[in-house]
Design a protein around this motif. Structure first.
Motif, PDB file in Angstrom:
ATOM      1  N   VAL A  93       0.768  -1.556  -0.364  1.00 41.47           N
ATOM      2  CA  VAL A  93      -0.162   0.327   0.212  1.00 41.47           C
ATOM      3  C   VAL A  93       1.114   1.566   0.078  1.00 41.47           C
ATOM      4  N   LEU A  94       0.911   1.979  -0.667  1.00 40.10           N
ATOM      5  CA  LEU A  94       1.541   3.569  -1.042  1.00 40.10           C
ATOM      6  C   LEU A  94       0.614   4.252   0.129  1.00 40.10           C
ATOM      7  N   LEU A 151       6.455   3.468  -7.856  1.00 43.13           N
ATOM      8  CA  LEU A 151       5.612   2.085  -8.291  1.00 43.13           C
ATOM      9  C   LEU A 151       6.772   0.995  -9.330  1.00 43.13           C
ATOM     10  N   ASP A 152       7.647   1.391  -9.532  1.00 38.93           N
ATOM     11  CA  ASP A 152       8.879   0.651 -10.190  1.00 38.93           C
ATOM     12  C   ASP A 152       9.885  -0.031  -9.346  1.00 38.93           C
ATOM     13  N   ASN A 163       1.075  -8.658  -8.035  1.00 39.30           N
ATOM     14  CA  ASN A 163      -0.681  -8.283  -9.050  1.00 39.30           C
ATOM     15  C   ASN A 163      -1.565  -7.275  -7.761  1.00 39.30           C
ATOM     16  N   ALA A 164      -0.585  -6.891  -6.002  1.00 45.91           N
ATOM     17  CA  ALA A 164      -0.862  -6.443  -5.173  1.00 45.91           C
ATOM     18  C   ALA A 164      -1.128  -5.219  -4.594  1.00 45.91           C
ATOM     19  N   ALA A 182      -5.984   5.776 -12.558  1.00 51.03           N
ATOM     20  CA  ALA A 182      -6.681   6.123 -13.909  1.00 51.03           C
ATOM     21  C   ALA A 182      -5.104   6.440 -14.410  1.00 51.03           C
ATOM     22  N   LEU A 183      -3.732   6.676 -14.313  1.00 50.29           N
ATOM     23  CA  LEU A 183      -2.817   6.339 -14.990  1.00 50.29           C
ATOM     24  C   LEU A 183      -1.577   5.162 -15.379  1.00 50.29           C
ATOM     25  N   ASP A 184      -2.040   4.589 -14.056  1.00 52.36           N
ATOM     26  CA  ASP A 184      -1.076   3.427 -13.818  1.00 52.36           C
ATOM     27  C   ASP A 184      -1.846   2.069 -14.164  1.00 52.36           C
ATOM     28  N   GLN A 185      -1.641   1.146 -14.348  1.00 52.45           N
ATOM     29  CA  GLN A 185      -2.362  -0.274 -14.579  1.00 52.45           C
ATOM     30  C   GLN A 185      -1.824  -1.273 -13.546  1.00 52.45           C
ATOM     31  N   ARG A 186      -0.696  -0.852 -12.950  1.00 48.88           N
ATOM     32  CA  ARG A 186      -0.089  -1.724 -11.665  1.00 48.88           C
ATOM     33  C   ARG A 186      -0.552  -1.289 -10.600  1.00 48.88           C
ATOM     34  N   VAL A 187      -1.704  -0.342 -10.089  1.00 46.11           N
ATOM     35  CA  VAL A 187      -2.575  -0.066  -9.199  1.00 46.11           C
ATOM     36  C   VAL A 187      -3.922  -0.793  -9.343  1.00 46.11           C
ATOM     37  N   ASP A 188      -3.464  -1.879  -8.380  1.00 40.04           N
ATOM     38  CA  ASP A 188      -5.081  -2.678  -8.177  1.00 40.04           C
ATOM     39  C   ASP A 188      -5.924  -2.275  -7.704  1.00 40.04           C
TER      40      ASP A 188
END
Length: 230
Positions: A93-94, A151-152, A163-164, A182-188
């Protein structure tokens, strides 16, 4: 827990609302590919091993002070990494900072997440929003680029479940979290608390004295009306 924090959290809880979405709500629209490409961050540079960071042990987790280079050429990205004990790969969690960057808020929630067995990152606010109010859009873009660098870093750590990945933001941190999701698909997953939607309206109508003084100074310097500045 300190009495002041208890009172603050009580006030925060009293402000929470959860209006239901309309039944016909189709879900969020997809960002245009051109905008995503325009906001794509630079390649990530080499990241040092975790054992090079200063650490502090707590019951059930370790806190590590992490510094990453800024994508946007600004000050380094500073964060506190709450590394949950155990061999399993954990959700992450960020926790994004509030407007004035007070770390007591991000640390409180990061510590809570770590106590649940999740990894958590309490991010610092390196850019003062009021110092960039005349070019707010560029400041927002720079913030998003730096958050994507974080995130990187997250997905490169073997103890994280890529994936979480979730975001938790309060106030301006909530606004940042919505845009980053909205911008980064890595956020679940996303939790946005007390986030305002119209930033220009909020800046022009806030009772927060430090912001209102900055706005009044801009009005005097520019000669614009309030409507024109907004």
């Amino acid at each position: 827990m300190r009495p002041v924090l208890v009172v603050w959290l009580g006030v925060l809880a009293g402000c929470v609302g959860h209006p239901p979405l309309p039944q016909a709500y189709p879900g969020p629209a997809t960002l245009p590919d051109a905008l995503v490409a325009e906001l794509e961050p630079a390649d990530l540079v080499a990241i040092p091993d975790l054992d090079q960071y200063e650490t502090r042990r707590r019951f059930g987790f370790t806190i590590r002070d992490v510094t990453l280079p800024s994508v946007a050429g600004g000050p380094p990205i500073e964060l506190e990494y709450y590394d949950a004990d155990g061999p399993e790969r954990t959700p992450v969690v960020l926790v994004l900072p509030i407007f004035n960057g007070q770390p007591i808020v991000t640390r409180y929630f990061a510590r809570y997440f770590a106590q649940q067995g999740w990894a958590a990152l309490a991010l610092h606010r390196e850019r003062d929003p009021l110092e960039h109010i005349e070019d707010a859009e560029q400041a927002i873009r720079d913030n998003l680029a730096d958050y994507r660098r974080v995130l990187d870093w997250v997905v490169q750590q073997p103890e994280h479940d890529e994936n979480a990945i979730g975001l938790f933001g309060i106030s301006l941190g909530a606004v940042d979290a919505v845009m980053l999701t909205a911008l980064d698909q890595r956020v679940d997953a996303l939790v946005a608390a007390m986030g305002g939607g119209d930033l220009s309206y909020l800046f022009m109508n806030t009772s927060y004295r430090r912001v209102s003084r900055t706005v009044n100074d801009l009005l005097e310097e520019s000669g614009l009306t309030r409507d024109a500045l907004q």
